[in-house]
Every structure is written in C-alpha cells, then in structure tokens.
Enzyme design. Structure first.
Site, PDB file in Angstrom:
ATOM      1  N   ASP A   1       3.341 -14.626  11.715  1.00 44.43           N
ATOM      2  CA  ASP A   1       2.036 -14.956  11.138  1.00 44.43           C
ATOM      3  C   ASP A   1       1.097 -13.766  11.346  1.00 44.43           C
ATOM      4  OD1 ASP A   1      -0.545 -15.919  10.736  1.00 44.43           O
ATOM      5  OD2 ASP A   1      -0.113 -17.886  11.579  1.00 44.43           O
TER       6      ASP A   1
ATOM      7  N   LYS B   1      -7.888  -0.489  11.150  1.00 43.07           N
ATOM      8  CA  LYS B   1      -7.242  -0.883   9.894  1.00 43.07           C
ATOM      9  C   LYS B   1      -5.984  -0.045   9.710  1.00 43.07           C
ATOM     10  CE  LYS B   1      -6.389  -1.101   5.300  1.00 43.07           C
ATOM     11  NZ  LYS B   1      -5.423  -0.283   4.536  1.00 43.07           N
TER      12      LYS B   1
ATOM     13  N   GLU C   1       0.823  -1.217   0.000  1.00 39.59           N
ATOM     14  CA  GLU C   1       0.000   0.000   0.000  1.00 39.59           C
ATOM     15  C   GLU C   1       0.857   1.267   0.000  1.00 39.59           C
ATOM     16  OE1 GLU C   1      -3.142   0.059   2.935  1.00 39.59           O
ATOM     17  OE2 GLU C   1      -3.557   2.173   2.529  1.00 39.59           O
TER      18      GLU C   1
ATOM     19  N   HIS D   1      -1.731  11.599   0.328  1.00 40.16           N
ATOM     20  CA  HIS D   1      -1.585  10.273  -0.250  1.00 40.16           C
ATOM     21  C   HIS D   1      -1.757  10.258  -1.765  1.00 40.16           C
ATOM     22  CE1 HIS D   1      -2.587   8.028   3.709  1.00 40.16           C
ATOM     23  NE2 HIS D   1      -1.793   9.043   3.884  1.00 40.16           N
TER      24      HIS D   1
HETATM   25  P1  NDP Z   1       7.713 -23.866  15.431  1.00 40.12           P
HETATM   26  O1  NDP Z   1       6.873 -25.053  15.306  1.00 40.12           O
HETATM   27  O2  NDP Z   1       8.747 -23.633  14.375  1.00 40.12           O
HETATM   28  O3  NDP Z   1       8.362 -23.951  16.875  1.00 40.12           O
HETATM   29  C1  NDP Z   1       9.351 -23.098  17.300  1.00 40.12           C
HETATM   30  C2  NDP Z   1      10.526 -23.923  17.667  1.00 40.12           C
HETATM   31  O4  NDP Z   1      11.665 -23.096  17.817  1.00 40.12           O
HETATM   32  C3  NDP Z   1      10.372 -24.567  19.036  1.00 40.12           C
HETATM   33  O5  NDP Z   1       9.630 -25.741  18.956  1.00 40.12           O
HETATM   34  C4  NDP Z   1      11.813 -24.789  19.425  1.00 40.12           C
HETATM   35  O6  NDP Z   1      12.179 -26.084  18.973  1.00 40.12           O
HETATM   36  C5  NDP Z   1      12.601 -23.775  18.598  1.00 40.12           C
HETATM   37  N1  NDP Z   1      13.306 -22.810  19.451  1.00 40.12           N
HETATM   38  C6  NDP Z   1      14.616 -22.476  19.331  1.00 40.12           C
HETATM   39  N2  NDP Z   1      14.959 -21.533  20.233  1.00 40.12           N
HETATM   40  C7  NDP Z   1      13.853 -21.238  20.940  1.00 40.12           C
HETATM   41  C8  NDP Z   1      13.587 -20.342  22.000  1.00 40.12           C
HETATM   42  N3  NDP Z   1      14.533 -19.577  22.530  1.00 40.12           N
HETATM   43  N4  NDP Z   1      12.335 -20.271  22.467  1.00 40.12           N
HETATM   44  C9  NDP Z   1      11.342 -21.039  21.954  1.00 40.12           C
HETATM   45  N5  NDP Z   1      11.543 -21.925  20.957  1.00 40.12           N
HETATM   46  C10 NDP Z   1      12.792 -22.040  20.448  1.00 40.12           C
HETATM   47  O7  NDP Z   1       6.869 -22.537  15.548  1.00 40.12           O
HETATM   48  P2  NDP Z   1       5.772 -22.125  16.579  1.00 40.12           P
HETATM   49  O8  NDP Z   1       5.431 -23.249  17.515  1.00 40.12           O
HETATM   50  O9  NDP Z   1       6.213 -20.848  17.172  1.00 40.12           O
HETATM   51  O10 NDP Z   1       4.524 -21.909  15.638  1.00 40.12           O
HETATM   52  C11 NDP Z   1       4.470 -20.820  14.751  1.00 40.12           C
HETATM   53  C12 NDP Z   1       3.982 -21.310  13.414  1.00 40.12           C
HETATM   54  O11 NDP Z   1       2.751 -22.016  13.567  1.00 40.12           O
HETATM   55  C13 NDP Z   1       3.706 -20.192  12.466  1.00 40.12           C
HETATM   56  O12 NDP Z   1       4.263 -20.526  11.225  1.00 40.12           O
HETATM   57  C14 NDP Z   1       2.178 -20.177  12.349  1.00 40.12           C
HETATM   58  O13 NDP Z   1       1.796 -19.704  11.103  1.00 40.12           O
HETATM   59  C15 NDP Z   1       1.834 -21.619  12.543  1.00 40.12           C
HETATM   60  N6  NDP Z   1       0.503 -21.962  13.038  1.00 40.12           N
HETATM   61  C16 NDP Z   1      -0.374 -21.049  13.545  1.00 40.12           C
HETATM   62  C17 NDP Z   1      -1.598 -21.418  14.032  1.00 40.12           C
HETATM   63  C18 NDP Z   1      -2.478 -20.370  14.624  1.00 40.12           C
HETATM   64  O14 NDP Z   1      -2.071 -19.241  14.746  1.00 40.12           O
HETATM   65  N7  NDP Z   1      -3.707 -20.710  15.028  1.00 40.12           N
HETATM   66  C19 NDP Z   1      -2.021 -22.825  14.010  1.00 40.12           C
HETATM   67  C20 NDP Z   1      -1.005 -23.708  13.487  1.00 40.12           C
HETATM   68  C21 NDP Z   1       0.196 -23.292  13.022  1.00 40.12           C
HETATM   69  P3  NDP Z   1      13.084 -27.016  19.869  1.00 40.12           P
HETATM   70  O15 NDP Z   1      12.668 -26.767  21.277  1.00 40.12           O
HETATM   71  O16 NDP Z   1      12.768 -28.373  19.400  1.00 40.12           O
HETATM   72  O17 NDP Z   1      14.488 -26.570  19.602  1.00 40.12           O
END
Ligand code: NDP
Length: 426
Positions: free
Chosen positions: A275, A259, A79, A372
């Site tokens: 997200d 918005k 935009e 704008h």
């Molecule tokens: P991930 O599944 O990628 O999980 C994040 C991973 O980062 C953790 O599991 C952890 O893995 C790793 N990690 C490394 N360092 C850290 C830290 N310091 N703190 C926390 N985690 C760390 O992502 P999210 O669980 O955050 O989920 C976000 C995604 O889910 C987005 O892409 C979103 O679009 C999607 N999503 C959204 C939904 C919704 O909003 N309703 C529903 C479903 C999906 P490890 O501990 O194994 O190292």
C-alpha cells in the site's frame, strides 16, 4: 445517478453496457475496456464497481548492491527517467561497495481514541492497569499471528487533550503490513472498553505513522567517483552536501527532495503489492517529526568521502492485502529473490537513497532537465500519437526546436507524416 443504481451489484459486462447506453463511451472506446476473464475474476473481487485494468509500465532498476547482495528491482511507474536515475545512483554506490542497511523492529501501532474523558490522568493510569487484559483480548482476536511468534506486545497511553486519550496498541505483525490484523485487534479491545468499562470510543484504527518499523540505508562514496565533465568529485560532493543542508532548512526544497526519494520508493512498493499511500503518509509525517518538514535523507562530506543516509518508516509486507492476489506481485517477489519483509524494507530504503543521490547529482551538475529531456520528449511524442518508428525523428526535431509543448509536437508529427506521404507519392 440515474442508470448507476446498485452499480456494484451488476456484473462486469453489464457495467460496461451501461456506460454505452448512457452514452459515456462508444463501442470503440468500450473495446479498450475489455479485460480477460481471469483479470475480471481477480479485480472484480479486489475493488468495487470494477470496469477495467489500468496498466502502468514496469521496468527493472539495476546495479543495486544492498548488504553485499546485488538485486534486480522491479519498478512500477509512469514517470520517465525514474528507472534510469535509480540505476545510475545505484551504479555510483556499487563502485563504492554498495548500500548498507539497518532494519530493527517490525512493530505496528494502532490507536483507540477515547473521547469525553472527564479525568484524563485517572483514566490513563486505569488503562495502564488494564494492559494485561487488553493485550490478551487483542491476541485472542487474531490468534494465528501469536502462533507465528507475533501478536500484541505492549500498550501505551497518551493524553492528547483534557477530554481525549489515545490508547496505542503495539503489535508484532511478522510478515504482514498488518492493517487489517491491527484493526481487528483494536475493535476487540474497543468493544471491551465501551461495553465493560463504559468508556467512550471515538475511533479505533491502525496508525500509518509507523515509528516502530523504521529502515535505514547508508552509503559512503569516495568523492573521486563523482568527478564529471571537468568538475572535481570533491566539488560535486560538497554541492550535494549543501543541497542536502538546504532540504533540512527549507520545506519548499525538502518537499521536492522527498518527492524524488519517493519516486523510487513508491515504484518498488507498488511492484511489491504494498500500500503505497500508507508508505507515503508515514514518510512525510516522519519528515516532520521534529516539528519542521525536512529532507528524509542527509549527505555530508568528511575526509573526501560523501556519506549518505536515509531513514523512514517502511511497514511493508510480503503477505496480505493484494500481495497474494495479483499474479505479477509473486513474479516481482521472485525477481527480487525476496525472502522476507525485512529484506524488502532494506531494498526499498536503498532505492530511496540511490534515487536521491542520482537526483542531487544531476541537479548540482547538469541540472535535472538535460538528462531527462529526451525521455520527456519521448513521452510528449507518444502523447500526440507518434508510433514507435516515428518516435526518433519527432524527438530529434523537438530537441532541435527546443520545444516542449503538445501543439509543437503535433505539428512536428504532422510535418513528418506529410513528408513521408509526399515521398511515397514521388
Ligand atoms: P491482511 O488482512 O491480508 O492480513 C495478512 C494476513 O496474512 C494475516 O492476517 C495472516 O492471516 C496472513 N499471514 C500468512 N503468513 C503470515 C506471516 N508470516 N506473517 C503475518 N501474517 C501472515 O493484510 P494486512 O493486515 O497486512 O493489511 C494490509 C492491507 O490493509 C493492505 O491492503 C492495506 O491497503 C489495507 N488497509 C490499510 C489501512 C491503512 O493503511 N490505514 C487501513 C485498512 C486497510 P492468518 O493469520 O489468518 O493466516
């Protein structure tokens, strides 16, 4: 659809070839869909049925002083005027010392919805008695977050209807947004509730209404900073405060008010690999938290100071999702000099407030269109095929004509080109 069976199993080039075979696109159009090998490698793993990269412009919003530190803020947006307005709002606040922010806890809430509940009060107190067991199960499902100092912290039981209960799991997600993490934990608990306790689980998923992950930005501007074109700063400040009151009273105005706030917030959220649908959903639910949809920000004038405040859920991550995958996200984190998710929340809240100030300031003074319009006309000229060199003359002509439509823009461009070819012939 014929020809598209198991499309997801085809490689990138075959997917493109099918589009040509089926006469959706010709070769010239297909050439525009080509992506580099590294882009294909990343994006094909990110989404299904990948065909190409869809690029959006990225620009830097300037002048953001947040908690004493000045930032370059990457905005990804299609935009016109969003970046300019955000920078303008921030410049006004910078002259008054910048934004202050508060980010308290970073807890996400997940829900297990139980259905066919016969005695809700009884089931609720039984579930509460199971809290320790359920928290342990949740943490065992994602032990690495516990090692990082986070994990499932509490349970809350809410009776939604005589036959429906929401069991809310509250999790410290550390640096992640936590959706997948929570969903894994919730499913582990749901399996236990179903198989061991015989409860009927309808749904288990994270809630995007992140009321335990709020960020607040405030600013205080001496009204004289707002003086413009013969209008006193005090008068403009009062008008901004009244516009803010209207957004509290009227959902029609509140929606547009919000918005405008989300123009900036979404742009940074996108640039940071987060997200934005999750942030949008949470923000609008929060705007209606007392039963009426209202403006997310408020502005009041007191003792010649205009005070602005914006609070909303900002469950943002610095890891997880596409953050570690999309190369530009790392670069944007570097531009922001980002240390952690709390800092990102603070910056994003400040952007929302800065963007809102710029919009209200323009609305109550010149109106939104004046500032704008040149940018809008530029987009219009680009949309009808003007080249970089043709932009300026086309925009100036459209301004003079006060025309805003594609047909006129096309005509103006044709006239310009005709004139140029006449000149080159003579
Ligand atoms: P991930 O599944 O990628 O999980 C994040 C991973 O980062 C953790 O599991 C952890 O893995 C790793 N990690 C490394 N360092 C850290 C830290 N310091 N703190 C926390 N985690 C760390 O992502 P999210 O669980 O955050 O989920 C976000 C995604 O889910 C987005 O892409 C979103 O679009 C999607 N999503 C959204 C939904 C919704 O909003 N309703 C529903 C479903 C999906 P490890 O501990 O194994 O190292």
């Amino acid at each position: 659809m014929e020809g598209f069976e198991k499309y997801y199993q085809k490689d990138h080039q075959t997917r493109l070839d099918i589009l040509k075979q089926k006469k959706y696109l010709d070769q010239t159009q297909l050439d525009k869909l080509q992506a580099s090998a590294s882009e294909v490698k990343i994006s094909d793993a990110m989404i299904e049925n990948f065909i190409t990269e869809y690029h959006l412009p990225e620009g830097l919003a300037l002048n953001y002083v947040v908690d004493g530190q000045e930032y370059l803020i990457p905005f990804v947006t299609e935009e016109p005027s969003v970046v300019a307005a955000a920078s303008h709002g921030a410049a006004l606040v910078k002259r008054a010392g910048g934004f202050k922010t508060t980010v308290t806890e970073r807890l996400m809430i997940g829900q297990i919805i139980l259905e066919n509940v016969a005695h809700p009060e009884q089931v609720a107190s039984f579930l509460e008695s199971q809290a320790e067991k359920l928290l342990a199960l949740a943490n065992a499902a994602h032990p690495s977050i516990v090692k990082r100092g986070g994990g499932a912290q509490a349970l809350k039981v809410r009776v939604l209807a005589p036959d429906l209960i929401s069991l809310d799991l509250i999790v410290d997600v550390k640096e992640a947004m936590g959706a997948n993490m929570l969903n894994t934990m919730l499913e582990a608990c749901a399996t236990y509730l179903q198989t061991k306790l015989g409860l009927d689980v309808l749904i288990s998923i994270l809630s995007n209404y992140a009321t335990r992950c709020l960020a607040k930005a405030t600013c205080a501007l001496p009204v004289e900073l707002l003086t413009r074109n013969g209008l006193s700063g005090a008068k403009i400040a009062q008008k901004i405060a009244t516009a803010s009151r209207v957004a509290q009273l009227d959902p029609y105005r509140a929606t547009t008010h919000n918005k405008g706030i989300m123009n900036g917030i979404d742009a940074v959220v996108l640039a940071s690999g987060n997200d934005w649908r999750a942030i949008e959903a949470g923000a609008h639910a929060y705007a209606a938290r007392d039963g009426q949809y209202r403006g997310l920000s408020t502005w009041i004038v007191k003792d010649d100071i205009l005070y602005g405040e914006l609070e909303l859920p900002l469950p943002l991550g610095t890891v997880g999702g596409s953050i570690g995958i999309v190369p530009l996200v790392k670069i944007n984190q570097q531009l922001l000099r980002l240390k952690d998710a709390r800092q990102l929340e603070a910056i994003v809240a400040a952007v929302g407030l800065g963007q809102n100030l710029a919009a209200l300031y323009a609305l109550v003074t010149d109106g939104i269109q004046k500032g704008h319009m040149r940018l809008q006309l530029k987009s219009l000229a680009l949309s009808v095929g003007a080249t970089k060199a043709e932009l300026e003359p086309v925009v100036s002509r459209l301004e003079a004509l006060q025309a805003r439509d594609q047909a006129t823009a096309k005509k103006v461009l044709e006239e310009l080109r005709n004139k140029q070819s006449e000149r080159s012939r003579t």
